[in-house]
Design a protein around this motif. Structure first.
Motif, PDB file in Angstrom:
ATOM      1  N   HIS A  32      56.891  29.508  98.916  1.00 38.66           N
ATOM      2  CA  HIS A  32      55.917  30.400  98.267  1.00 38.66           C
ATOM      3  C   HIS A  32      56.169  30.485  96.765  1.00 38.66           C
ATOM      4  CE1 HIS A  32      53.359  33.882  97.523  1.00 38.66           C
ATOM      5  NE2 HIS A  32      54.388  34.440  96.903  1.00 38.66           N
ATOM      6  N   GLN A  33      57.421  30.632  96.381  1.00 39.31           N
ATOM      7  CA  GLN A  33      57.747  30.769  94.963  1.00 39.31           C
ATOM      8  C   GLN A  33      57.459  29.474  94.191  1.00 39.31           C
ATOM      9  OE1 GLN A  33      58.504  33.488  93.376  1.00 39.31           O
ATOM     10  NE2 GLN A  33      58.738  34.828  95.147  1.00 39.31           N
ATOM     11  N   HIS A  66      65.902  30.716  81.110  1.00 38.72           N
ATOM     12  CA  HIS A  66      66.154  31.660  82.199  1.00 38.72           C
ATOM     13  C   HIS A  66      65.808  31.032  83.543  1.00 38.72           C
ATOM     14  CE1 HIS A  66      66.257  35.347  84.535  1.00 38.72           C
ATOM     15  NE2 HIS A  66      65.026  35.104  84.948  1.00 38.72           N
ATOM     16  N   ILE A  67      66.663  31.263  84.536  1.00 35.34           N
ATOM     17  CA  ILE A  67      66.411  30.816  85.901  1.00 35.34           C
ATOM     18  C   ILE A  67      66.051  32.028  86.745  1.00 35.34           C
ATOM     19  CG2 ILE A  67      67.435  29.793  87.972  1.00 35.34           C
ATOM     20  CD1 ILE A  67      69.131  28.044  86.164  1.00 35.34           C
ATOM     21  N   PRO A  68      64.918  32.002  87.439  1.00 32.34           N
ATOM     22  CA  PRO A  68      64.494  33.171  88.223  1.00 32.34           C
ATOM     23  C   PRO A  68      65.429  33.452  89.392  1.00 32.34           C
ATOM     24  CG  PRO A  68      63.076  31.283  88.668  1.00 32.34           C
ATOM     25  CD  PRO A  68      63.956  30.892  87.526  1.00 32.34           C
ATOM     26  N   ALA A  69      65.400  34.710  89.839  1.00 34.54           N
ATOM     27  CA  ALA A  69      66.316  35.164  90.884  1.00 34.54           C
ATOM     28  C   ALA A  69      66.126  34.389  92.190  1.00 34.54           C
ATOM     29  CB  ALA A  69      66.120  36.658  91.122  1.00 34.54           C
ATOM     30  N   TRP A  70      64.907  33.938  92.497  1.00 36.15           N
ATOM     31  CA  TRP A  70      64.665  33.247  93.765  1.00 36.15           C
ATOM     32  C   TRP A  70      65.373  31.901  93.835  1.00 36.15           C
ATOM     33  CZ3 TRP A  70      61.843  28.617  93.523  1.00 36.15           C
ATOM     34  CH2 TRP A  70      61.062  28.418  92.371  1.00 36.15           C
ATOM     35  N   LEU A  71      65.691  31.328  92.689  1.00 37.68           N
ATOM     36  CA  LEU A  71      66.501  30.108  92.641  1.00 37.68           C
ATOM     37  C   LEU A  71      67.980  30.431  92.452  1.00 37.68           C
ATOM     38  CD1 LEU A  71      64.356  27.670  90.470  1.00 37.68           C
ATOM     39  CD2 LEU A  71      64.948  27.392  92.883  1.00 37.68           C
ATOM     40  N   GLN A  72      68.258  31.416  91.611  1.00 36.85           N
ATOM     41  CA  GLN A  72      69.648  31.741  91.291  1.00 36.85           C
ATOM     42  C   GLN A  72      70.437  32.126  92.541  1.00 36.85           C
ATOM     43  OE1 GLN A  72      70.949  31.511  87.956  1.00 36.85           O
ATOM     44  NE2 GLN A  72      72.767  31.453  89.270  1.00 36.85           N
ATOM     45  N   HIS A  73      69.784  32.791  93.473  1.00 32.36           N
ATOM     46  CA  HIS A  73      70.460  33.198  94.710  1.00 32.36           C
ATOM     47  C   HIS A  73      71.051  31.992  95.444  1.00 32.36           C
ATOM     48  CE1 HIS A  73      71.221  35.088  98.585  1.00 32.36           C
ATOM     49  NE2 HIS A  73      70.474  34.161  99.160  1.00 32.36           N
TER      50      HIS A  73
END
Length: 240
Positions: A32-33, A66-73
């Motif tokens: 989805h992201q 910046h890397i979004p949280a949905w990838l950083q996790h």
């Protein structure tokens, strides 16, 4: 989890394959992201399209973004495995492969820490491995972020080592010679026939003789770029 317990013994050193590294729910969230990303984030290539997150790798250095949280996790989850040693992954290349699309054999080159980690989403693929050419005709390592295709597929037929079956939600880790020496690519076919050339055969939900139709596959290639520029500058020259 000790990722080294998942070594693929029949593959060149060192390849590790972890099935079901993420859950179905995590997979759906990632898909989805990816498709919710702004249209300009996509780069169209002749055989696939892709997104760069974290910056655009360049021989002179990557301007970090910046890397979004949905990838950083998931980057953090892979880092916790110790796949990058004491390094932290800082770049994600998202590739979308439609059924029948692929990429010519290549090496990723020296811009990255010598480890590649890939999460597969939605569809499967076969990642084909090839021995390098003799030293006097060595392939030039890929020096851009788009994994440039090199040479023709026929040139690699006699150097084929085997394939790794990458199922949805799996994690692949390539290190050592599997990263620095052997080439990897994806053949442009619409279906795969499972054979004993699949190096991680015991770890996949298929047996020799099965025919598996390809579907759209999204790959998250998570890497560490050692050379990062501290200041945002124009890579083509000085900014005035």
């Amino acid at each position: 989890m000790d990722f080294k317990e998942y070594i693929v013994d029949k593959a060149p050193p060192s390849a590790f394959y972890i099935p079901d590294f993420i859950t179905v729910e995590e997979e759906q969230h990632l898909i989805h992201q990816v498709y919710a990303a702004p249209k300009p984030k996509w780069k169209e290539l002749s055989h696939r399209r892709l997104q760069n997150w974290g910056g655009l790798p360049h021989p002179r250095g990557m301007v970090a973004e910046h890397i979004p949280a949905w990838l950083q996790h998931h980057m953090d989850s892979i880092a916790e495995l110790g796949a990058f040693g004491d390094k932290q992954p800082n770049h994600v290349l998202v590739n979308e492969y439609l059924a029948g699309q692929g990429i010519m054999p290549h090496v990723d080159g020296p811009m990255f820490y010598p480890t590649i980690t890939t999460i597969s989403l939605s569809g499967h693929t076969l990642l084909d491995l090839y021995t390098p050419r003799p030293p006097d005709t060595q392939e030039t390592p890929n020096t851009n972020s788009q994994d440039t295709e090199t040479h023709t597929s026929s040139a690699f037929e006699k150097r084929y080592v085997g394939s790794l079956f990458l199922a949805p939600r799996s994690l692949l880790i390539l290190q050592d010679d599997a990263y620095t020496t052997y080439l990897h690519g994806i053949t442009e076919v619409g279906e795969d026939v499972v054979s004993r050339d699949i190096l991680n055969l015991p770890s996949i939900p298929h047996i020799p003789g099965d025919t598996v139709q390809r579907d759209t596959r999204i790959s998250l290639t998570i890497r560490h770029v050692p050379k990062v520029l501290k200041n945002k500058v124009w890579l083509g020259g000085s900014r005035h």
